[in-house]
Design an enzyme around this catalytic site. Sequence first.
Site, PDB file in Angstrom:
ATOM      1  N   ASP B  13      -0.638  17.374  50.522  1.00 16.12           N
ATOM      2  CA  ASP B  13       0.122  17.183  49.349  1.00 16.12           C
ATOM      3  C   ASP B  13      -0.513  18.654  48.444  1.00 16.12           C
ATOM      4  O   ASP B  13      -1.010  19.612  48.422  1.00 16.12           O
ATOM      5  CB  ASP B  13      -0.541  16.451  48.743  1.00 16.12           C
ATOM      6  CG  ASP B  13       0.690  16.306  47.461  1.00 16.12           C
ATOM      7  OD1 ASP B  13       1.741  16.308  47.179  1.00 16.12           O
ATOM      8  OD2 ASP B  13       0.014  15.134  46.460  1.00 16.12           O
ATOM      9  N   SER B  14       0.581  19.056  47.571  1.00 21.74           N
ATOM     10  CA  SER B  14       0.569  20.266  46.126  1.00 21.74           C
ATOM     11  C   SER B  14      -0.358  19.731  45.807  1.00 21.74           C
ATOM     12  O   SER B  14      -0.802  20.591  45.220  1.00 21.74           O
ATOM     13  CB  SER B  14       2.107  20.397  45.314  1.00 21.74           C
ATOM     14  OG  SER B  14       2.320  19.166  45.011  1.00 21.74           O
ATOM     15  N   TYR B  45       4.628  21.621  42.935  1.00 18.43           N
ATOM     16  CA  TYR B  45       5.566  22.287  43.901  1.00 18.43           C
ATOM     17  C   TYR B  45       7.014  22.537  43.400  1.00 18.43           C
ATOM     18  O   TYR B  45       8.058  23.007  43.173  1.00 18.43           O
ATOM     19  CB  TYR B  45       5.664  22.283  45.545  1.00 18.43           C
ATOM     20  CG  TYR B  45       4.244  22.259  46.057  1.00 18.43           C
ATOM     21  CD1 TYR B  45       3.435  22.781  45.658  1.00 18.43           C
ATOM     22  CD2 TYR B  45       4.304  21.933  47.234  1.00 18.43           C
ATOM     23  CE1 TYR B  45       2.956  23.919  46.315  1.00 18.43           C
ATOM     24  CE2 TYR B  45       3.359  22.839  47.825  1.00 18.43           C
ATOM     25  CZ  TYR B  45       2.363  23.274  47.405  1.00 18.43           C
ATOM     26  OH  TYR B  45       1.121  23.858  48.173  1.00 18.43           O
ATOM     27  N   GLY B  46       7.300  20.607  42.460  1.00 14.40           N
ATOM     28  CA  GLY B  46       8.756  20.482  42.291  1.00 14.40           C
ATOM     29  C   GLY B  46       9.635  21.326  41.705  1.00 14.40           C
ATOM     30  O   GLY B  46      10.789  21.625  41.752  1.00 14.40           O
ATOM     31  N   CYS B  76       3.492  15.385  50.193  1.00 10.83           N
ATOM     32  CA  CYS B  76       4.812  15.240  49.435  1.00 10.83           C
ATOM     33  C   CYS B  76       5.775  15.344  48.907  1.00 10.83           C
ATOM     34  O   CYS B  76       6.547  15.843  50.051  1.00 10.83           O
ATOM     35  CB  CYS B  76       4.225  16.902  48.746  1.00 10.83           C
ATOM     36  SG  CYS B  76       5.076  18.056  47.925  1.00 10.83           S
ATOM     37  N   ASN B  77       6.773  14.855  48.522  1.00 13.37           N
ATOM     38  CA  ASN B  77       8.223  14.481  48.884  1.00 13.37           C
ATOM     39  C   ASN B  77       9.195  16.175  48.114  1.00 13.37           C
ATOM     40  O   ASN B  77      10.046  16.250  48.970  1.00 13.37           O
ATOM     41  CB  ASN B  77       8.533  13.926  47.117  1.00 13.37           C
ATOM     42  CG  ASN B  77       8.550  12.158  47.350  1.00 13.37           C
ATOM     43  OD1 ASN B  77       9.424  11.422  48.901  1.00 13.37           O
ATOM     44  ND2 ASN B  77       6.868  11.939  46.933  1.00 13.37           N
ATOM     45  N   THR B  78       8.574  17.204  47.575  1.00 13.36           N
ATOM     46  CA  THR B  78       9.091  17.742  47.038  1.00 13.36           C
ATOM     47  C   THR B  78       9.548  18.638  49.304  1.00 13.36           C
ATOM     48  O   THR B  78      10.183  19.240  49.516  1.00 13.36           O
ATOM     49  CB  THR B  78       8.342  19.140  46.501  1.00 13.36           C
ATOM     50  OG1 THR B  78       8.250  17.911  45.019  1.00 13.36           O
ATOM     51  CG2 THR B  78       8.812  20.416  46.564  1.00 13.36           C
ATOM     52  N   GLU B 155      -0.677   9.266  36.667  1.00  9.95           N
ATOM     53  CA  GLU B 155      -1.703  10.378  36.090  1.00  9.95           C
ATOM     54  C   GLU B 155      -2.925  10.806  35.078  1.00  9.95           C
ATOM     55  O   GLU B 155      -3.620  10.060  35.143  1.00  9.95           O
ATOM     56  CB  GLU B 155      -1.176  11.845  35.817  1.00  9.95           C
ATOM     57  CG  GLU B 155      -0.750  12.259  37.253  1.00  9.95           C
ATOM     58  CD  GLU B 155      -0.457  13.503  37.619  1.00  9.95           C
ATOM     59  OE1 GLU B 155      -0.639  14.265  35.872  1.00  9.95           O
ATOM     60  OE2 GLU B 155      -0.134  14.448  38.099  1.00  9.95           O
ATOM     61  N   CYS B 187       8.181   8.762  44.854  1.00  8.09           N
ATOM     62  CA  CYS B 187       7.267   9.653  44.602  1.00  8.09           C
ATOM     63  C   CYS B 187       5.235   9.341  45.205  1.00  8.09           C
ATOM     64  O   CYS B 187       5.662   8.059  44.733  1.00  8.09           O
ATOM     65  CB  CYS B 187       7.083   9.811  43.323  1.00  8.09           C
ATOM     66  SG  CYS B 187       5.533  11.061  42.690  1.00  8.09           S
ATOM     67  N   THR B 188       4.273  10.117  45.491  1.00 11.09           N
ATOM     68  CA  THR B 188       3.235   9.868  45.701  1.00 11.09           C
ATOM     69  C   THR B 188       2.495   9.000  44.854  1.00 11.09           C
ATOM     70  O   THR B 188       1.688   8.870  44.875  1.00 11.09           O
ATOM     71  CB  THR B 188       2.463  10.444  46.399  1.00 11.09           C
ATOM     72  OG1 THR B 188       2.338  12.349  45.441  1.00 11.09           O
ATOM     73  CG2 THR B 188       3.538  11.112  47.654  1.00 11.09           C
ATOM     74  N   HIS B 189       2.974   9.452  43.350  1.00  7.91           N
ATOM     75  CA  HIS B 189       2.415   8.671  42.195  1.00  7.91           C
ATOM     76  C   HIS B 189       2.786   7.634  42.362  1.00  7.91           C
ATOM     77  O   HIS B 189       1.556   6.792  41.693  1.00  7.91           O
ATOM     78  CB  HIS B 189       2.774   9.820  41.151  1.00  7.91           C
ATOM     79  CG  HIS B 189       2.242  10.926  40.838  1.00  7.91           C
ATOM     80  ND1 HIS B 189       2.099  12.201  42.159  1.00  7.91           N
ATOM     81  CD2 HIS B 189       1.035  11.518  40.401  1.00  7.91           C
ATOM     82  CE1 HIS B 189       1.631  12.833  41.202  1.00  7.91           C
ATOM     83  NE2 HIS B 189       0.741  13.146  40.359  1.00  7.91           N
TER      84      HIS B 189
END
Lengths: 273, 273
Positions: B13-14, B45-46, B76-78, B155, B187-189
């Site tokens: 992931d980023s 990365y987005g 990572c979605n991006t 976060e 989104c991974t968050h």
Amino acid sequence: MKRDARAALGVFDSGLGGLTVVRALREALPHEDIIYLGDTARVPYGTRAPETVVRYAMACANHLVARDVKALVIACNTVSAVAPERLRVELDLPVLGVIEPGARAAAAATKNFKVGVLATAGTIASGAYPRAVAAASTRIETVGQPAPLLVPLAEEGWVTGDVPRLAARRYLEPLAEAGVDVIVLGCTHYPLLFPIIEREAKDMIGEHVTIIDSAHAVALEVANFLEGRELLREASHGPGSIQLLVTDRPKSFDDTASRFLGSVTNGAEQVDL
Amino acid sequence: MKRDARAALGVFDSGLGGLTVVRALREALPHEDIIYLGDTARVPYGTRAPETVVRYAMACANHLVARDVKALVIACNTVSAVAPERLRVELDLPVLGVIEPGARAAAAATKNFKVGVLATAGTIASGAYPRAVAAASTRIETVGQPAPLLVPLAEEGWVTGDVPRLAARRYLEPLAEAGVDVIVLGCTHYPLLFPIIEREAKDMIGEHVTIIDSAHAVALEVANFLEGRELLREASHGPGSIQLLVTDRPKSFDDTASRFLGSVTNGAEQVDL
């Protein structure tokens, strides 16, 4: 080199948040022409390496210099933290950043020598505010508080109601505990949240607390600077214009720009750097 | 090439948000060794150009390939929006992204053919979810809703209380109005906010609404994939290990990593790509 008082002020930022500085400049200097360049294709700068930020800032600055501006205002905390000296040396033009004016205003306002700063995580981590405050007075302790929710709140236009109120209170808590009597809003997005932050800070810290809007602080310094150098555009020329340049046109440009600028925009020109 | 079932799974992931995928993989596949690489030096990365994202993704993937992983999971979605095909072609290794499994699970779950997606502005703008849902069924309408506050909320660890509750309700409103019966957390968050989003969605849309956690969806596909190829690590080898690699060590690494992983980390190794 002798500058021309009739020339425009150049203002740049990584995106559109810096339009809060244009708004403050318009209030302080109603007769100045302003050219604003938002590097929307490369926003945000906050996550880039310092040398990349300097390179991007130089590209923005050169574009504005080519339009014969009489002074440059860096309406971006990230650039103001790393690039002003480089720009000053390379451009031979007056360059004003957004951190030093806010830090000086805070140093002048504190009575108990404790200043709080709300800013993005990147700006807090850079240590630029403690350094700038210490340059004004070494007696002052600076307490930084990253406030990551405030940028998306400002961008979404969520500036009233419970979400921004509760977020503001949570970020103000450590500053209240540290006993600060001045809080600098160290991000160009935050002026949109000024009313709610001020109200909650007065509730938590007391009526004596001072909130420093760094956009306002830089506008005052620009006004003083232009006056001192006899570079003010004469009132007889009439109200100044605002020209917007962007490197990419975000979908919701008009809404976002109007929100930060505080008035309707008449569009933006897209430019390549 | 014949892969070794005893080899580890590579996940990248980023940043650290992808650790929610590791957590879901750990639950679905308790005996697998997992190597996670977070490109924390270049997060997020987005905001990068697609060709830059592909380049960064290739660097992450190559690093994990050099550690002999048996399959790659893009957490990572991006990256999942722009790079999976390129990685598959260049690496000759099974590569699973995080968008397709979530989209397929949503397509399977909807009864009224209306699927909502909550994701970052970048993921919504990429159109990756509507494309992936349409690939599963062209009858389905996909409604995207950017939810910029949810990443900083996750976060910061603000996952309960009024701020996330009111933010979630505001983002759910257009999805409720559109009449969706399935919502993908794209989104991974967002898995950290699963409980609060599910509760508010049930309140606003009804008990029948299904929330798809894409971390969970990708973990199930990885489990099926490994089983189908006889690549599952045998249970007799005991519980799998988790190894964390980062390209930069953020200050609050342990707190943040533990929050996303759902368990205490035993530190991370810093690597250069």
